[in-house]
Design a protein around this motif. Structure first.
Motif, mmCIF file in Angstrom:
data_model
loop_
_atom_site.group_PDB
_atom_site.id
_atom_site.type_symbol
_atom_site.label_atom_id
_atom_site.label_comp_id
_atom_site.label_asym_id
_atom_site.label_seq_id
_atom_site.Cartn_x
_atom_site.Cartn_y
_atom_site.Cartn_z
ATOM 1 N N THR B 417 0.831 -1.207 0.000
ATOM 2 C CA THR B 417 0.000 0.000 0.000
ATOM 3 C C THR B 417 0.861 1.252 0.000
ATOM 4 O OG1 THR B 417 -1.695 -1.217 1.218
ATOM 5 C CG2 THR B 417 -1.850 1.183 1.241
ATOM 6 N N GLN B 418 1.919 1.241 0.809
ATOM 7 C CA GLN B 418 2.766 2.432 0.918
ATOM 8 C C GLN B 418 3.555 2.674 -0.364
ATOM 9 O OE1 GLN B 418 0.982 3.242 4.223
ATOM 10 N NE2 GLN B 418 2.631 4.569 3.516
ATOM 11 N N GLN B 419 4.054 1.604 -0.980
ATOM 12 C CA GLN B 419 4.764 1.782 -2.260
ATOM 13 C C GLN B 419 3.808 2.268 -3.354
ATOM 14 O OE1 GLN B 419 7.095 -1.633 -3.473
ATOM 15 N NE2 GLN B 419 8.733 -1.224 -2.002
ATOM 16 N N LEU B 420 2.568 1.788 -3.315
ATOM 17 C CA LEU B 420 1.557 2.284 -4.266
ATOM 18 C C LEU B 420 1.401 3.791 -4.119
ATOM 19 C CD1 LEU B 420 -1.659 0.052 -4.248
ATOM 20 C CD2 LEU B 420 -0.121 0.484 -6.162
ATOM 21 N N ALA B 421 1.335 4.241 -2.864
ATOM 22 C CA ALA B 421 1.198 5.680 -2.604
ATOM 23 C C ALA B 421 2.436 6.421 -3.115
ATOM 24 C CB ALA B 421 0.994 5.939 -1.126
ATOM 25 N N SER B 422 3.582 5.790 -3.021
ATOM 26 C CA SER B 422 4.820 6.416 -3.491
ATOM 27 C C SER B 422 4.930 6.369 -5.009
ATOM 28 C CB SER B 422 6.031 5.754 -2.828
ATOM 29 O OG SER B 422 5.990 5.974 -1.427
ATOM 30 N N GLY B 423 3.954 5.768 -5.666
ATOM 31 C CA GLY B 423 3.851 5.895 -7.118
ATOM 32 C C GLY B 423 4.333 4.722 -7.952
ATOM 33 N N ILE B 424 4.554 3.546 -7.339
ATOM 34 C CA ILE B 424 4.988 2.432 -8.185
ATOM 35 C C ILE B 424 3.852 2.019 -9.129
ATOM 36 C CG2 ILE B 424 6.680 1.519 -6.549
ATOM 37 C CD1 ILE B 424 4.625 -0.743 -5.898
ATOM 38 N N THR B 425 4.240 1.586 -10.306
ATOM 39 C CA THR B 425 3.246 1.141 -11.283
ATOM 40 C C THR B 425 3.390 -0.357 -11.561
ATOM 41 O OG1 THR B 425 4.756 1.852 -13.014
ATOM 42 C CG2 THR B 425 3.000 3.383 -12.390
ATOM 43 N N LEU B 426 4.323 -0.983 -10.866
ATOM 44 C CA LEU B 426 4.520 -2.438 -10.977
ATOM 45 C C LEU B 426 5.315 -2.858 -9.745
ATOM 46 C CD1 LEU B 426 5.484 -4.408 -14.146
ATOM 47 C CD2 LEU B 426 6.738 -4.864 -12.042
ATOM 48 N N GLN B 427 5.014 -4.037 -9.230
ATOM 49 C CA GLN B 427 5.795 -4.526 -8.099
ATOM 50 C C GLN B 427 6.331 -5.923 -8.398
ATOM 51 O OE1 GLN B 427 4.007 -5.404 -4.201
ATOM 52 N NE2 GLN B 427 5.387 -3.926 -3.236
ATOM 53 N N VAL B 428 7.566 -6.152 -7.939
ATOM 54 C CA VAL B 428 8.146 -7.499 -7.998
ATOM 55 C C VAL B 428 8.171 -8.024 -6.573
ATOM 56 C CG1 VAL B 428 10.182 -8.870 -8.547
ATOM 57 C CG2 VAL B 428 9.571 -6.909 -9.990
ATOM 58 N N PHE B 429 7.666 -9.234 -6.388
ATOM 59 C CA PHE B 429 7.489 -9.792 -5.052
ATOM 60 C C PHE B 429 8.157 -11.169 -5.017
ATOM 61 C CE2 PHE B 429 5.477 -11.881 -1.578
ATOM 62 C CZ PHE B 429 5.033 -10.885 -0.707
ATOM 63 N N THR B 430 9.197 -11.310 -4.181
ATOM 64 C CA THR B 430 9.853 -12.613 -4.094
ATOM 65 C C THR B 430 9.350 -13.356 -2.859
ATOM 66 O OG1 THR B 430 11.729 -11.901 -2.731
ATOM 67 C CG2 THR B 430 11.938 -11.612 -5.114
ATOM 68 N N THR B 431 9.192 -14.662 -3.002
ATOM 69 C CA THR B 431 8.678 -15.449 -1.881
ATOM 70 C C THR B 431 9.256 -16.861 -1.877
ATOM 71 O OG1 THR B 431 6.687 -16.226 -0.747
ATOM 72 C CG2 THR B 431 6.570 -16.112 -3.152
ATOM 73 N N GLY B 432 9.601 -17.334 -0.695
ATOM 74 C CA GLY B 432 10.131 -18.685 -0.557
ATOM 75 C C GLY B 432 9.087 -19.647 -0.022
ATOM 76 N N ARG B 433 8.277 -19.155 0.911
ATOM 77 C CA ARG B 433 7.236 -19.998 1.506
ATOM 78 C C ARG B 433 5.978 -19.997 0.649
ATOM 79 N NH1 ARG B 433 9.455 -23.181 4.671
ATOM 80 N NH2 ARG B 433 7.462 -23.534 5.690
ATOM 81 N N GLY B 434 5.754 -18.879 -0.081
ATOM 82 C CA GLY B 434 4.588 -18.754 -0.963
ATOM 83 C C GLY B 434 3.482 -17.914 -0.367
ATOM 84 N N THR B 435 3.005 -16.941 -1.132
ATOM 85 C CA THR B 435 1.821 -16.185 -0.746
ATOM 86 C C THR B 435 1.087 -15.767 -2.012
ATOM 87 O OG1 THR B 435 1.105 -13.989 0.005
ATOM 88 C CG2 THR B 435 3.458 -14.286 -0.317
ATOM 89 N N PRO B 436 -0.255 -15.794 -1.961
ATOM 90 C CA PRO B 436 -1.048 -15.429 -3.138
ATOM 91 C C PRO B 436 -1.256 -13.932 -3.270
ATOM 92 C CG PRO B 436 -2.484 -16.219 -1.382
ATOM 93 C CD PRO B 436 -1.090 -16.276 -0.841
ATOM 94 N N TYR B 437 -0.328 -13.150 -2.783
ATOM 95 C CA TYR B 437 -0.342 -11.691 -2.786
ATOM 96 C C TYR B 437 -0.677 -11.084 -4.155
ATOM 97 C CZ TYR B 437 1.893 -7.055 -2.190
ATOM 98 O OH TYR B 437 2.176 -5.719 -2.135
ATOM 99 N N GLY B 438 -1.469 -10.002 -4.122
ATOM 100 C CA GLY B 438 -1.764 -9.264 -5.347
ATOM 101 C C GLY B 438 -2.316 -7.887 -5.039
ATOM 102 N N LEU B 439 -2.174 -6.953 -5.965
ATOM 103 C CA LEU B 439 -2.704 -5.594 -5.799
ATOM 104 C C LEU B 439 -3.587 -5.287 -7.001
ATOM 105 C CD1 LEU B 439 0.622 -3.830 -4.718
ATOM 106 C CD2 LEU B 439 -1.341 -4.281 -3.227
ATOM 107 N N LYS B 440 -4.736 -4.658 -6.746
ATOM 108 C CA LYS B 440 -5.647 -4.400 -7.862
ATOM 109 C C LYS B 440 -5.175 -3.228 -8.728
ATOM 110 C CE LYS B 440 -10.563 -4.496 -9.012
ATOM 111 N NZ LYS B 440 -11.948 -4.252 -8.590
ATOM 112 N N ALA B 441 -4.453 -2.294 -8.123
ATOM 113 C CA ALA B 441 -4.098 -1.066 -8.847
ATOM 114 C C ALA B 441 -2.926 -1.242 -9.808
ATOM 115 C CB ALA B 441 -3.787 0.051 -7.857
ATOM 116 N N ILE B 442 -2.101 -2.250 -9.562
ATOM 117 C CA ILE B 442 -0.911 -2.448 -10.411
ATOM 118 C C ILE B 442 -0.630 -3.942 -10.536
ATOM 119 C CG2 ILE B 442 0.211 -0.276 -9.713
ATOM 120 C CD1 ILE B 442 2.055 -2.046 -7.928
ATOM 121 N N PRO B 443 0.096 -4.336 -11.583
ATOM 122 C CA PRO B 443 0.477 -5.748 -11.680
ATOM 123 C C PRO B 443 1.601 -6.080 -10.695
ATOM 124 C CG PRO B 443 1.009 -4.556 -13.730
ATOM 125 C CD PRO B 443 0.539 -3.540 -12.736
#
Ligand SMILES: [Ca+2]
Ligand SMILES: [Ca+2]
Ligand SMILES: [Ca+2]
Ligand SMILES: [Ca+2]
Ligand SMILES: [Ca+2]
Lengths: 516, 516
Positions: B417-443
């Protein structure tokens, strides 16, 4: 002077008050003569206060026969007492409060009132028959939302006796200081939310796997653990899951089993003593304390007389009236618990470099409330007149029936979530400014403090207490009507507007601990 | 000894390290002989550490050529270095950090890379073309949810060039200490969220009327106010609204106008310097710091060389590696800003009677991470090697391009949420255990740190960095592939799994101030 076309309507709560509020919907113009011969010094909007006598700078301003503040300038009779003319008095000093052990006498019991509820194995009774899907951590919220939509579309039509499915999504569970002392609040809240009587002692848990709030912690956080079969706990990181659809299918399979069980249930006639009702106000105005809140207080007394459980809350809004609540404590323990909750909140606000003046909101002030003292005096009217038999901390479940002080923030959505965790099965919500507030897990009856709002929002507001200010109804009449509506809504015979439109707030769990 | 059927795979990050991690998917059994002739003293699971030399009690344990802790007991070569055998070292003392003004040299520029984005009037470029409905207060969330569903069903089909509609619902706006010093964080965050480039410089505001966060405050909170026509601000308490449907109709009418304008837009070829990419990790394991995060770091360097903006965050996870970040500050101001953000968080945690050991999570530990020091060393790998040109506080927008430290909590949904506010238009998310994380505003591109997860979650994980541990790919190869996927996803040519399934977290705005 021109002829007055408008009959001034003033509400003076107590004969010792030196201010009254203007009840006319359009307010009253400068020069209007009041029935006591006083002329208005200036135009005063609806809900705002007028001085009934000449006040010198520094004089006490009295409403509810209490000092709500001090005149910050000379205010001749007929002056507008707006927020900038009222100096905030000191809050009642907690150290100086003494409990004299003369609580209100027990109200006379009331028998013969019933509602149709769902009896649970643990003895509690629900007002709805819902499938709950709770979660250990927000990481799974997207998956749970996806699945709940599938349940609603594909499964629910096959289970006509089930009222719906509720995802207990929240923003807790990981990335939080789970060992901080204050973490007990959100953990207990999530645990007790899953125990709400409207979920029929059944619950499905969806977790991730690597979160801090592990299912064992969620389920065993309190003295009475939530005992559910292992297959009702679905962990997305479980190695048996190959891909997203595998997770979805497992939850759907388990949901089907629970829905089958829930579908066997039906409403039974239950005494009103099985009801747990929460009282809240939000978007208050100067009428709240003279119309809707006293009517709620009257209904609260009726419920208590029936042996029901009634909760009132909103620490920052009772703080300035605590000297009026302590004498109502049923015993010394309750009195000291009340004071302890006030102290906790004083410290919590001080740690954030703020204080009680953060309340009221701009809308409260626009509605005529000068400060938090005046708001508090109106707010506690919801509690009626009975003894306070127990004080519970945020998210705790009461051990007793009767009138309970459930210490929660005043924030509407947080108070709603915390009272849900404390086990309410119906909430009454009074509002002067208007809010489309609703909870998916329980019905919420919304009551307007003024007729203007009730008429304007006729498809959102369930009851109008504004007629009290107009002299058309007594507090007792509206209180009695509310009591009857509570029984009808709890029985599923009457639907609230929020239920009809499907308007629901998200859960907002109180987390006073840091996040990481 | 029996014949070894499994070839042991060890990852030793630096030749000075006295531990390595076991990369074999099934772990390695007691007695297994490693290539250096050491026999395992006990069975060690995948991702966990083994000592490469005899350690006495109190000896420093080195990984990434850094001290990650001290042996709490004697650990002969071949021992399992699990969390209970590692004593947490002191965090780097902030007062003792000295900036020597030798930042990394500017990386060589990279030209000729483009993506297809949506150009905005303010010069920013979106990766999606979305209608945003923001809110001043949670009280309106139910109404907004209702309306967004109507927009999706009734209006969107008429606007094929619009990618969707996003409700910026949140749990702030009222019942909060809006005058507390820390309230600046959530207010700024909500203001800047509405400015995210994916909303095309358009936004619809839905408010209530009596809330503390009035629209004027939301829109004017920062230096550059959000200038929108008055009719795009819809207040539910507005006296013109007679009932719920009147509110719904007004929002739908305005939504229609905005959708019409958004529908005129189309993607244009833009240089990569117009991209703003956020890097995050969540559900980390011991591979995070040797596979996915270094690959992200490589892609980060490529983006920076193209002139793009790259943000990394998660204060509690870089805190223990701050002595490695300060030398990378582009100038003394950046260095002191970095330290100031660490200090703010130290104080914030201390106020809640907790500290940095609240991180890592149980899943991190199960994945082999002994403590927050080891986690931090792996976490900062996402930042690559370039100079840090700016530090921004939670929810601020950067003034510069290049590598930015955006100080946010590590919590996945809050950081998002905070990075979205800071203006990111895409996020890269690394995970070892796994999470179904997603944001509606950006890929969001999700990258697995290990192949086991990538294979098991083949319809949730977008890229696999686990092949690095298996020796099948180099960090550079996976980093290059990630860079190419970033351009494809930003251009709308490739859909992430979260987009395909529609899996999205709710917004979780960081509010370090009290609620009331
Ligand atoms: Ca209230
Ligand atoms: Ca309120
Ligand atoms: Ca409230
Ligand atoms: Ca992380
Ligand atoms: Ca994270």
């Amino acid at each position: 002077m021109e002829t007055q076309s408008v009959r001034p309507i003033l509400i003076q709560v107590d004969q010792c008050d030196n201010v009254a509020i203007i009840a006319n919907e359009e307010g009253l113009e400068q020069g209007t003569m009041l029935s006591n011969g006083i002329f208005l010094q200036e135009t005063i909007p609806m809900g705002h206060k007028v001085t009934l006598a000449d006040l010198a700078q520094g004089d006490a301003i009295r409403r509810y026969n209490q000092v709500i503040g001090y005149a910050s300038e000379a205010l001749p009779a007929g002056s507008w007492v707006h927020q900038f003319r009222v100096e905030l008095p000191k809050a009642p000093q907690l150290d100086e409060l003494v409990y004299d052990d003369h609580p209100p006498q027990t109200l006379s019991p009331l028998e013969g009132y019933y509602f149709d509820g769902y009896r649970n194995p643990d003895g509690s009774v629900g007002t709805k028959n819902l499938l709950a899907v709770t979660t250990t951590v927000h990481c799974v919220a997207g998956v749970v939302d996806y699945i709940v939509e599938r349940i609603e579309k594909q499964l629910l039509p096959h289970y006509p006796n089930v009222d719906g499915v509720v995802a207990l999504n929240h923003l807790y569970g990981c990335g939080v200081a789970i060992n901080a002392p204050a973490a007990v609040v959100p953990i207990r809240t999530l645990h007790n939310l899953a125990k709400n009587p409207n979920f029929g002692s059944e619950v499905l848990v969806v977790g991730l796997g690597c979160e801090k709030l592990q299912p064992e912690l969620l389920l065993n956080a309190e003295h009475e653990p939530i005992a559910i079969p292992k297959q009702q706990i679905i962990m997305l990181q479980d190695e048996k899951h190959h891909g997203f659809q595998s997770m979805v299918n497992e939850v759907l399979t388990q949901a089907n089993v629970l829905l089958g069980r829930l579908n066997q249930r039906s409403r039974e006639r239950c005494p009103v003593s099985n009801l747990v009702v929460g009282m809240q106000c939000g978007g208050s105005d100067a009428f709240s304390g003279v119309t809707a809140n006293p009517a709620v207080g009257y209904a609260s007394d009726l419920l208590v007389r029936c042996g029901a459980t009634v909760m009132f809350s909103e620490v920052t809004e009772v703080r300035d009236a605590i000297h009026l609540l302590v004498p109502r404590a049923a015993n010394a323990k309750v009195a000291s618990d009340l004071i302890a909750q006030m102290r906790w909140y004083d410290n919590y606000l001080a740690a954030g470099q703020t204080d009680r003046s953060a309340n009221p909101s701009p809308g409260n002030k626009k509605g005529g409330l000068a400060n938090v003292v005046e708001k508090a005096l109106g707010s506690i009217a919801k509690s009626g007149t009975s003894a306070i038999v127990e004080v519970i901390a945020a998210g705790e479940r009461p051990q007793r029936k009767g009138l309970i002080f459930a210490a929660t923030p005043a924030s509407d959505f947080v108070c709603g979530t915390q009272q849900l965790a404390s086990g309410i099965t119906l909430q009454v919500f009074t509002t002067g400014r208007g809010t489309p507030y609703g909870l998916k897990a329980i019905p919420v009856i919304k009551m307007a403090t003024n007729s203007a709002l009730a008429h304007r929002w006729d498809d959102l507001i369930d009851m109008n207490a504004g007629t009290i200010a107009e002299g058309l109804n007594s507090i007792e009449q509206i209180g009695q009507q509310l009591f009857e509506m509570i029984l009808a809504v709890a029985s599923g015979r009457h639907q609230t507007w929020a239920e009809r439109w499907g308007l629901y707030n998200q859960l907002s769990v109180f987390n006073p601990a840091p996040i990481t």
